[in-house]
Write a protein that holds these residues in place. Structure first.
Motif, PDB file in Angstrom:
ATOM      1  N   LEU A 287     -19.957  -2.874  -9.298  1.00  9.05           N
ATOM      2  CA  LEU A 287     -21.207  -2.709  -8.588  1.00  9.05           C
ATOM      3  C   LEU A 287     -20.940  -2.330  -7.144  1.00  9.05           C
ATOM      4  CD1 LEU A 287     -23.327  -5.751  -9.858  1.00  9.05           C
ATOM      5  CD2 LEU A 287     -23.388  -3.381 -10.639  1.00  9.05           C
ATOM      6  N   VAL A 288     -21.640  -1.321  -6.662  1.00  7.73           N
ATOM      7  CA  VAL A 288     -21.568  -0.933  -5.260  1.00  7.73           C
ATOM      8  C   VAL A 288     -22.985  -0.774  -4.752  1.00  7.73           C
ATOM      9  CG1 VAL A 288     -19.355   0.257  -5.525  1.00  7.73           C
ATOM     10  CG2 VAL A 288     -21.494   1.530  -5.826  1.00  7.73           C
ATOM     11  N   PRO A 289     -23.215  -0.931  -3.446  1.00  2.00           N
ATOM     12  CA  PRO A 289     -24.572  -0.750  -2.906  1.00  2.00           C
ATOM     13  C   PRO A 289     -25.076   0.668  -3.157  1.00  2.00           C
ATOM     14  CG  PRO A 289     -23.138  -1.815  -1.298  1.00  2.00           C
ATOM     15  CD  PRO A 289     -22.250  -1.353  -2.401  1.00  2.00           C
ATOM     16  N   ARG A 290     -26.360   0.791  -3.339  1.00  2.00           N
ATOM     17  CA  ARG A 290     -26.932   2.109  -3.602  1.00  2.00           C
ATOM     18  C   ARG A 290     -26.747   3.040  -2.401  1.00  2.00           C
ATOM     19  NH1 ARG A 290     -32.608   1.967  -6.743  1.00  2.00           N
ATOM     20  NH2 ARG A 290     -32.167   4.198  -6.560  1.00  2.00           N
ATOM     21  N   GLY A 291     -26.730   2.467  -1.195  1.00  2.00           N
ATOM     22  CA  GLY A 291     -26.531   3.292  -0.021  1.00  2.00           C
ATOM     23  C   GLY A 291     -25.117   3.803   0.134  1.00  2.00           C
ATOM     24  N   ALA A 292     -24.165   3.226  -0.650  1.00  2.00           N
ATOM     25  CA  ALA A 292     -22.770   3.650  -0.541  1.00  2.00           C
ATOM     26  C   ALA A 292     -22.502   4.927  -1.322  1.00  2.00           C
ATOM     27  CB  ALA A 292     -21.853   2.537  -1.040  1.00  2.00           C
ATOM     28  N   VAL A 293     -23.433   5.362  -2.166  1.00  2.00           N
ATOM     29  CA  VAL A 293     -23.225   6.522  -3.031  1.00  2.00           C
ATOM     30  C   VAL A 293     -23.994   7.704  -2.465  1.00  2.00           C
ATOM     31  CG1 VAL A 293     -23.463   7.429  -5.359  1.00  2.00           C
ATOM     32  CG2 VAL A 293     -22.938   5.002  -5.015  1.00  2.00           C
ATOM     33  N   ALA A 341     -23.048   5.787   3.103  1.00  2.00           N
ATOM     34  CA  ALA A 341     -22.289   7.033   3.149  1.00  2.00           C
ATOM     35  C   ALA A 341     -22.175   7.516   4.591  1.00  2.00           C
ATOM     36  CB  ALA A 341     -22.975   8.086   2.290  1.00  2.00           C
ATOM     37  N   PRO A 342     -21.021   8.112   4.986  1.00  3.53           N
ATOM     38  CA  PRO A 342     -20.825   8.535   6.384  1.00  3.53           C
ATOM     39  C   PRO A 342     -21.893   9.473   6.888  1.00  3.53           C
ATOM     40  CG  PRO A 342     -18.755   8.580   5.180  1.00  3.53           C
ATOM     41  CD  PRO A 342     -19.816   8.310   4.175  1.00  3.53           C
ATOM     42  N   GLU A 343     -22.496  10.274   5.997  1.00  2.88           N
ATOM     43  CA  GLU A 343     -23.536  11.180   6.472  1.00  2.88           C
ATOM     44  C   GLU A 343     -24.734  10.410   7.034  1.00  2.88           C
ATOM     45  OE1 GLU A 343     -20.941  13.458   3.872  1.00  2.88           O
ATOM     46  OE2 GLU A 343     -21.884  11.482   3.791  1.00  2.88           O
ATOM     47  N   VAL A 344     -24.897   9.153   6.571  1.00  9.14           N
ATOM     48  CA  VAL A 344     -25.989   8.319   7.065  1.00  9.14           C
ATOM     49  C   VAL A 344     -25.520   7.427   8.198  1.00  9.14           C
ATOM     50  CG1 VAL A 344     -27.705   6.611   6.403  1.00  9.14           C
ATOM     51  CG2 VAL A 344     -27.051   8.413   4.795  1.00  9.14           C
ATOM     52  N   GLY A 345     -24.271   6.975   8.121  1.00  9.27           N
ATOM     53  CA  GLY A 345     -23.726   6.040   9.095  1.00  9.27           C
ATOM     54  C   GLY A 345     -22.640   5.223   8.453  1.00  9.27           C
ATOM     55  N   GLN A 346     -21.588   4.885   9.183  1.00 10.88           N
ATOM     56  CA  GLN A 346     -20.475   4.164   8.598  1.00 10.88           C
ATOM     57  C   GLN A 346     -20.641   2.675   8.829  1.00 10.88           C
ATOM     58  OE1 GLN A 346     -16.734   5.620   9.908  1.00 10.88           O
ATOM     59  NE2 GLN A 346     -17.051   7.682   9.124  1.00 10.88           N
TER      60      GLN A 346
END
Length: 359
Positions: A287-293, A341-346
């Motif tokens: 499981l990974v956060p939805r924002g990580a994908v 994701a880096p495009e949103v913020g690290q």
């Protein structure tokens, strides 16, 4: 509150079992003021006795009247017999005397006929009069029995063993629970006896998630009062019709009933709870956060934190819920991924609490 016969006024609570107490079959769980019903019973009992005495008295009077009527009937019959004997002498009597005898016989026969008809009418009238008195008496008897039943119903006894749970209701322009001295309408439900050995939970689910829930599905139930407590349950039923949601009629919600498996002394009625329903199972997934994908082109990627910094890695996704994606391949258990994701913020998850873990 008990439903009483012929009662349109409120009932005053004088005693009630405490909420959360355990009762057995036959225990008194509520008692209401019974003075009014006792007064009604006494009044109707007195009226019933008076009506019964009136019937007995009137029957005696009618019996005397009938005996007199029977005596008059016997006299009328005797007069007819006498006149018949007198009319046998008409051949030897003068014409005037013979006509007098015939006239006397006709009068005696008419009187006999009148006495018979009068006796029949008086008998029918007497029966109707007695029947009317009996109806009045029976009406008082019915009211007396009704008051007695109401009097007995004002002491409510438990029909099943379990825990006392109060039901909120409107009282004095606000919602509250029952207290001694409250006035309630007959038929109002303000208490339930709950069998704590077989508990259930009712929840609401919005129309987007309702389609994923199936009857018989497993669920984890959490009590808000005990965050560390986990109960197992199953979906027992889902309402076929939706209701307007809390924020308008555009989004509807459905009622879902859960059967709680097992029990716990801390599990009591009318406490708030939530349920996590398993709608799908992906074996050996992480499981990974939805924002990580992030989707780049035709692939799905996460950013893994390694010795050289962030490494973009393509992954294969399985199912998802409101917060997480299931990753079926491309990640190893224990690897740390960027929460966004880096495009949103690290943002990196602490190494001590990796987000990716087996389900």
């Amino acid at each position: 509150a008990p439903a009483l016969r012929g009662t349109r006024f409120q009932l005053t609570v004088v005693r009630v079992a405490p909420a959360g107490s355990h009762v057995q079959v036959g225990d008194t769980i509520a008692e209401f003021d019974r003075q009014q019903q006792k007064q009604n019973f006494d009044d109707h009992q007195t009226a019933y006795s008076d009506q019964n005495d009136a019937i007995i008295k009137r029957q005696a009077e009618l019996k005397i009247e009938r005996e007199k009527q029977l005596s008059d009937l016997q006299k009328a019959k005797a007069d007819v017999e006498t006149q018949l004997l007198e009319n046998r002498r008409n051949e030897v009597l003068s014409k005037i005397d013979a006509e007098k005898n015939q006239q006397a016989l006709a009068e005696a026969q008419a009187n006999l006929k009148m006495q018979i008809e009068t006796l029949q009418l008086r008998q029918a009238s007497a029966e109707a009069e007695i029947r009317l008195l009996e109806i009045k008496r029976d009406r008082e008897k019915l009211s007396m029995d009704q008051a007695r039943i109401n009097y007995e119903r004002l002491i409510v006894k438990a029909q099943a063993s379990g825990m006392v749970a109060y039901q909120p209701f409107w009282k004095s322009s606000k919602i509250g629970t029952v207290q001694e001295g409250d006035q309630v309408w007959p038929g109002l439900v303000f208490m339930q006896i709950v069998d704590t050995s077989a508990m259930a939970m009712r929840a609401h689910v919005n129309q987007l998630d309702a389609k994923h829930i199936q009857v018989g599905g497993a669920a984890d139930i959490h009590l808000d009062a005990y965050p560390d407590m986990l109960l197992k349950g199953r979906v027992a039923s889902i309402s076929p019709l939706g209701q307007n949601g809390a924020y308008g009629d555009k989004m509807r919600s459905f009622s879902v009933w859960f059967t709680i498996l097992g029990g716990d002394p801390r599990l009591i009625p009318d406490i708030s709870a939530s349920a996590d329903v398993e709608v799908d199972r992906v074996p050996d997934a992480l499981l990974v956060p939805r924002g990580a994908v992030a989707r780049l082109g035709s692939g799905d990627y996460v950013w893994v934190h390694g010795d050289k910094g962030l490494e973009r890695r393509q992954v294969t996704l399985g199912g998802f819920n409101d917060t997480n994606w299931a990753v079926t391949s491309g990640l190893r258990d224990g690897e740390v991924v960027a929460a966004m994701a880096p495009e949103v913020g690290q943002a990196f998850l602490p190494a001590t609490t990796p987000e990716a873990s087996k389900k």
